[in-house]
Scaffold this motif. Structure first.
Motif, PDB file in Angstrom:
ATOM      1  N   GLY A  17       0.811  -1.219   0.000  1.00  0.00           N
ATOM      2  CA  GLY A  17       0.000   0.000   0.000  1.00  0.00           C
ATOM      3  C   GLY A  17       0.844   1.268   0.000  1.00  0.00           C
ATOM      4  N   ASP A  18       2.002   1.206   0.696  1.00  0.00           N
ATOM      5  CA  ASP A  18       2.896   2.369   0.689  1.00  0.00           C
ATOM      6  C   ASP A  18       3.368   2.677  -0.728  1.00  0.00           C
ATOM      7  OD1 ASP A  18       2.636   2.532   3.384  1.00  0.00           O
ATOM      8  OD2 ASP A  18       4.531   1.512   3.853  1.00  0.00           O
ATOM      9  N   TYR A  19       3.691   1.598  -1.466  1.00  0.00           N
ATOM     10  CA  TYR A  19       4.126   1.787  -2.855  1.00  0.00           C
ATOM     11  C   TYR A  19       3.012   2.399  -3.699  1.00  0.00           C
ATOM     12  CZ  TYR A  19       8.654  -0.463  -2.675  1.00  0.00           C
ATOM     13  OH  TYR A  19       9.953  -0.741  -2.420  1.00  0.00           O
ATOM     14  N   VAL A  20       1.826   1.850  -3.476  1.00  0.00           N
ATOM     15  CA  VAL A  20       0.681   2.342  -4.234  1.00  0.00           C
ATOM     16  C   VAL A  20       0.510   3.840  -4.020  1.00  0.00           C
ATOM     17  CG1 VAL A  20      -1.839   2.235  -4.395  1.00  0.00           C
ATOM     18  CG2 VAL A  20      -0.510   0.128  -4.276  1.00  0.00           C
ATOM     19  N   GLN A  21       0.655   4.254  -2.721  1.00  0.00           N
ATOM     20  CA  GLN A  21       0.487   5.661  -2.368  1.00  0.00           C
ATOM     21  C   GLN A  21       1.533   6.547  -3.063  1.00  0.00           C
ATOM     22  OE1 GLN A  21      -0.263   5.989   1.771  1.00  0.00           O
ATOM     23  NE2 GLN A  21      -1.503   7.794   1.331  1.00  0.00           N
ATOM     24  N   CYS A  22       2.759   6.013  -3.175  1.00  0.00           N
ATOM     25  CA  CYS A  22       3.839   6.802  -3.777  1.00  0.00           C
ATOM     26  C   CYS A  22       3.729   6.877  -5.294  1.00  0.00           C
ATOM     27  CB  CYS A  22       5.202   6.198  -3.458  1.00  0.00           C
ATOM     28  SG  CYS A  22       5.586   6.277  -1.717  1.00  0.00           S
ATOM     29  N   HIS A  23       3.418   5.742  -5.904  1.00  0.00           N
ATOM     30  CA  HIS A  23       3.529   5.673  -7.369  1.00  0.00           C
ATOM     31  C   HIS A  23       2.150   5.685  -8.018  1.00  0.00           C
ATOM     32  CE1 HIS A  23       7.814   4.454  -6.932  1.00  0.00           C
ATOM     33  NE2 HIS A  23       7.339   4.158  -5.741  1.00  0.00           N
ATOM     34  N   GLY A  24       1.397   4.665  -7.733  1.00  0.00           N
ATOM     35  CA  GLY A  24       0.019   4.652  -8.216  1.00  0.00           C
ATOM     36  C   GLY A  24      -0.162   4.241  -9.654  1.00  0.00           C
ATOM     37  N   GLY A  25       0.882   4.178 -10.447  1.00  0.00           N
ATOM     38  CA  GLY A  25       0.715   3.827 -11.859  1.00  0.00           C
ATOM     39  C   GLY A  25       1.171   2.409 -12.136  1.00  0.00           C
ATOM     40  N   VAL A  26       1.439   2.161 -13.392  1.00  0.00           N
ATOM     41  CA  VAL A  26       1.774   0.810 -13.817  1.00  0.00           C
ATOM     42  C   VAL A  26       3.181   0.394 -13.391  1.00  0.00           C
ATOM     43  CG1 VAL A  26       2.441  -0.406 -15.933  1.00  0.00           C
ATOM     44  CG2 VAL A  26       0.126   0.467 -15.675  1.00  0.00           C
ATOM     45  N   SER A  51      -4.182   4.315 -13.009  1.00  0.00           N
ATOM     46  CA  SER A  51      -3.567   4.641 -11.724  1.00  0.00           C
ATOM     47  C   SER A  51      -4.378   4.012 -10.602  1.00  0.00           C
ATOM     48  CB  SER A  51      -3.475   6.154 -11.541  1.00  0.00           C
ATOM     49  OG  SER A  51      -4.654   6.637 -10.957  1.00  0.00           O
ATOM     50  N   PHE A  52      -3.711   3.825  -9.454  1.00  0.00           N
ATOM     51  CA  PHE A  52      -4.435   3.300  -8.297  1.00  0.00           C
ATOM     52  C   PHE A  52      -5.091   4.424  -7.536  1.00  0.00           C
ATOM     53  CE2 PHE A  52      -2.398  -0.792  -8.759  1.00  0.00           C
ATOM     54  CZ  PHE A  52      -3.429  -1.612  -8.333  1.00  0.00           C
ATOM     55  N   ASP A  53      -6.172   4.102  -6.899  1.00  0.00           N
ATOM     56  CA  ASP A  53      -6.861   5.099  -6.094  1.00  0.00           C
ATOM     57  C   ASP A  53      -7.054   4.515  -4.702  1.00  0.00           C
ATOM     58  OD1 ASP A  53      -8.664   6.768  -4.817  1.00  0.00           O
ATOM     59  OD2 ASP A  53      -9.613   7.331  -6.705  1.00  0.00           O
ATOM     60  N   LEU A  54      -6.530   5.224  -3.713  1.00  0.00           N
ATOM     61  CA  LEU A  54      -6.620   4.707  -2.350  1.00  0.00           C
ATOM     62  C   LEU A  54      -8.015   4.880  -1.768  1.00  0.00           C
ATOM     63  CD1 LEU A  54      -3.178   5.944  -1.081  1.00  0.00           C
ATOM     64  CD2 LEU A  54      -3.882   3.575  -1.386  1.00  0.00           C
ATOM     65  N   SER A  55      -8.767   5.815  -2.306  1.00  0.00           N
ATOM     66  CA  SER A  55     -10.081   6.080  -1.707  1.00  0.00           C
ATOM     67  C   SER A  55     -11.200   5.261  -2.357  1.00  0.00           C
ATOM     68  CB  SER A  55     -10.418   7.569  -1.823  1.00  0.00           C
ATOM     69  OG  SER A  55     -10.477   7.919  -3.196  1.00  0.00           O
ATOM     70  N   LEU A  56     -10.972   4.854  -3.591  1.00  0.00           N
ATOM     71  CA  LEU A  56     -12.004   4.126  -4.327  1.00  0.00           C
ATOM     72  C   LEU A  56     -12.317   2.794  -3.651  1.00  0.00           C
ATOM     73  CD1 LEU A  56     -13.505   4.385  -7.152  1.00  0.00           C
ATOM     74  CD2 LEU A  56     -11.733   2.907  -8.061  1.00  0.00           C
ATOM     75  N   ALA A  57     -13.589   2.494  -3.455  1.00  0.00           N
ATOM     76  CA  ALA A  57     -13.964   1.186  -2.918  1.00  0.00           C
ATOM     77  C   ALA A  57     -15.151   0.675  -3.713  1.00  0.00           C
ATOM     78  CB  ALA A  57     -14.319   1.278  -1.442  1.00  0.00           C
ATOM     79  N   ARG A  58     -15.278  -0.612  -3.785  1.00  0.00           N
ATOM     80  CA  ARG A  58     -16.334  -1.166  -4.625  1.00  0.00           C
ATOM     81  C   ARG A  58     -17.701  -0.807  -4.070  1.00  0.00           C
ATOM     82  NH1 ARG A  58     -15.046  -7.305  -3.708  1.00  0.00           N
ATOM     83  NH2 ARG A  58     -14.819  -7.291  -1.467  1.00  0.00           N
ATOM     84  N   GLY A  59     -18.583  -0.469  -4.953  1.00  0.00           N
ATOM     85  CA  GLY A  59     -19.935  -0.160  -4.532  1.00  0.00           C
ATOM     86  C   GLY A  59     -20.779  -1.421  -4.487  1.00  0.00           C
ATOM     87  N   LEU A  60     -20.344  -2.435  -5.166  1.00  0.00           N
ATOM     88  CA  LEU A  60     -21.169  -3.627  -5.302  1.00  0.00           C
ATOM     89  C   LEU A  60     -20.434  -4.856  -4.801  1.00  0.00           C
ATOM     90  CD1 LEU A  60     -22.470  -2.740  -8.832  1.00  0.00           C
ATOM     91  CD2 LEU A  60     -23.885  -2.957  -6.802  1.00  0.00           C
ATOM     92  N   ASP A  61     -21.124  -5.650  -4.022  1.00  0.00           N
ATOM     93  CA  ASP A  61     -20.497  -6.808  -3.407  1.00  0.00           C
ATOM     94  C   ASP A  61     -20.147  -7.908  -4.392  1.00  0.00           C
ATOM     95  OD1 ASP A  61     -20.177  -5.994  -0.899  1.00  0.00           O
ATOM     96  OD2 ASP A  61     -21.979  -6.943  -0.078  1.00  0.00           O
ATOM     97  N   TYR A  62     -20.750  -7.877  -5.577  1.00  0.00           N
ATOM     98  CA  TYR A  62     -20.537  -9.021  -6.456  1.00  0.00           C
ATOM     99  C   TYR A  62     -19.204  -9.011  -7.184  1.00  0.00           C
ATOM    100  CZ  TYR A  62     -22.613  -6.043 -10.160  1.00  0.00           C
ATOM    101  OH  TYR A  62     -22.922  -5.039 -11.040  1.00  0.00           O
ATOM    102  N   TYR A  63     -18.480  -7.902  -7.111  1.00  0.00           N
ATOM    103  CA  TYR A  63     -17.172  -7.881  -7.768  1.00  0.00           C
ATOM    104  C   TYR A  63     -16.181  -8.793  -7.055  1.00  0.00           C
ATOM    105  CZ  TYR A  63     -18.235  -4.101 -11.006  1.00  0.00           C
ATOM    106  OH  TYR A  63     -18.755  -3.351 -12.030  1.00  0.00           O
ATOM    107  N   THR A  64     -15.371  -9.492  -7.833  1.00  0.00           N
ATOM    108  CA  THR A  64     -14.337 -10.380  -7.300  1.00  0.00           C
ATOM    109  C   THR A  64     -13.078 -10.121  -8.089  1.00  0.00           C
ATOM    110  OG1 THR A  64     -14.913 -12.058  -8.931  1.00  0.00           O
ATOM    111  CG2 THR A  64     -15.933 -12.283  -6.755  1.00  0.00           C
ATOM    112  N   GLY A  65     -12.140  -9.392  -7.518  1.00  0.00           N
ATOM    113  CA  GLY A  65     -10.909  -9.128  -8.264  1.00  0.00           C
ATOM    114  C   GLY A  65     -10.757  -7.645  -8.520  1.00  0.00           C
ATOM    115  N   VAL A  66     -10.018  -7.323  -9.561  1.00  0.00           N
ATOM    116  CA  VAL A  66      -9.713  -5.917  -9.830  1.00  0.00           C
ATOM    117  C   VAL A  66     -10.970  -5.176 -10.267  1.00  0.00           C
ATOM    118  CG1 VAL A  66      -8.279  -4.341 -11.163  1.00  0.00           C
ATOM    119  CG2 VAL A  66      -7.384  -6.567 -10.520  1.00  0.00           C
TER     120      VAL A  66
END
Lengths: 334, 334
Positions: free
Chosen positions: B97-106, B148-163
């Motif tokens: 998560g620390d890496y995600v926060q710093c870079h966020g891209g591919v 890019s990654f988003d630290l605040s984004l969270a799934r709105g729907l329970d049926y998602y499994t994965g990215v």
């Protein structure tokens, strides 16, 4: 091979008014479960939108390659219009009916105008005016020979006002060993000037003319024909399949397909890391995909790609940098 | 000028699987009131259909010319997958998560694999495996810089499994006198491997990945932009308008338009016997129709037709027998 997949995208889009929207007209594209509609609504000069609807009906049925067809107009409804709405004497209408019975095609109006009794009758001339106009326009559209009158046809729906027509497939002579095709009505249409006003709170009238295509009926005819003739129908528009004989070549396939996609070429590949070449080629044949590009280690090293024509099974080596242009050339030629 | 009419026909058709249907996959094209979907269902090798879905999302948003956008992936959901489903220690996940926060891209995955603590951790490597694969494929597709990654984004729907991913339009810097555009999420997607099985009486699972395009949201953005910039949207695909300056020339127009239709050219005319030339030209401009053919008495006598470019207002005389070829040439060039 009838390309229903293709027509589904293009012809139905035309149907629903994407391709030709008449000036000032509202297109009401209703998707029902059994049929698909095209309508032109608005106040226009007589018979112009009516003729376009009949033309569109012909274009769709020709495009679907269902075999020969006729567009039959209901004499009973035309007679009703003349007598009840235009005040033509029933006996004059029946004299016109005699002509309809004899001729039934587009030349009928001209023939009637030669009849001294009819051409001297003002009401008869008026009653024939719209019909003559419509037949004139259908002649200009090059579809006059598709039209005939039907003495038995009668409107099924009370909301029609004016000429009503129905397209029927003609029975083709049965070949040896061939199951007779179920033919019959596959499309119908007409003018319904009163219907919209009935639903308008202020009673504003919106003259309409339109047609319905019997999608399920057509599908079942096409299915039956496929069984009889062993024909195939393309269900995708894919132009190019990206294949490899090599293991661990997914990355190369993905890079190549992205190039094709970005050039606007419709391409697909197998979502497998290591599919068999034969599986990939069989799939392309089964789906009617015309071209396959094949990339392997040797091709990659030498900067070439194999381009295979699925129909002829011929393969040629193309320089990678010329691949997109070559594919576009072949697709535009076919 | 964004051509929504055009995209409606083409891009949505692509969306709904007409243009590229993956081998063996079922495309579930659901038309809801607010969004339009594309899905790939079936058992495939990991991350290949997922990457294609993200690619399609990029193609649609680029094609719609809505301005710059990013596809944000939900870090929270990826972390949850790693910890709850793959048994990664929460502290290792948070180091990621620390890496995600710093870079966020591919480049993030590559960076993490350089980290001795992460690259020596078997579970971390496994947890990162799918993500690395997806990012590899997105790089091959040429869209890595859009992710890019988003630290605040969270799934709105329970049926998602994965990215899970979401496309957001980026705010363009406001110009003088310009209303700020309402930006935000315009598309979303992800994997939902469990959903279909829940509705299957025998509980057979059908892994799925898909995306939803927020059609109404996109329409309101385009509308707002039209107001701000005074842009126009084409609502038809009409290529040629058939006009006349002459009275009583309907028959000539009908004959001409039938020629164009039969050649596959999308053409329309006014459903009036005697429309004014200015009305016909204004209509063509308003609708963004690129070409107008003008036929009058003189042209008819001399065997010529005037071909007018609506944009430049230039008119040239074309021999009638060359008209279709000239129109097709001009259309293929534009």
């Amino acid at each position: 091979m009838p390309q229903l997949g293709f027509l589904h995208g293009r012809a139905w889009a035309a149907l629903l008014g994407q391709l030709r929207r008449p000036p000032g007209a509202v297109c009401i594209g209703a998707v029902r479960s059994h049929s698909q509609d095209f309508d032109i609504a608005g106040h226009f000069d007589p018979m112009i939108p009516d003729a376009e609807c009949v033309k569109i009906m012909c274009e769709i049925l020709s495009g679907l390659q269902l075999g020969d067809f006729l567009i039959k107009m209901s004499w009973k409804d035309v007679r009703h219009e003349m007598v009840a709405k235009r005040g033509l004497a029933p006996e004059v209408a029946d004299r016109i009916g005699d002509y309809v019975q004899c001729h039934g095609g587009v030349s009928l109006v001209e023939d009637m105008l030669q009849d001294p009794e009819l051409s001297r009758n003002k009401q008869a001339l008026e009653g024939l005016g719209d019909l003559k106009l419509l037949f004139d326009y259908l002649t200009l559209f090059g579809i006059a020979e598709k039209i005939s009158f039907d003495l038995s046809l009668a409107r099924g729906l009370d909301y029609y006002t004016g000429v009503i027509y129905e397209a029927v497939l003609l029975q083709t002579p049965a070949q040896a060993g061939e199951e007779p095709l179920n033919v019959g009505s596959v499309a119908a249409g007409g003018r319904y000037d009163g219907l919209v006003g009935m639903f308008d709170p202020k009673g504003h009238t919106v003259p309409c003319v339109g047609l319905s295509i019997g999608v399920e009926r057509i599908f079942s005819i096409v299915e039956q024909r496929m069984k009889t003739f062993g024909e195939k129908i393309r269900t995708t528009e894919t132009q190019v399949f990206v294949a490899t004989p090599q293991k661990n070549f997914l990355r190369e396939r993905l890079k190549l397909i992205a190039e094709l996609w970005d050039a606007g070429i419709k391409a697909e590949l197998m979502y497998k890391n290591n599919p068999k070449l034969l599986t990939q080629l069989h799939y392309s044949e089964d789906m009617g995909i015309p071209l396959v590009v094949i990339i392997g280690e040797q091709e990659l090293k030498e900067g070439f790609i194999k381009l295979r024509s699925v129909a002829s099974r011929e393969e040629v080596a193309i320089k990678r940098e010329n691949l997109v242009a070559e594919i576009q050339k072949r697709l535009s030629e076919s």
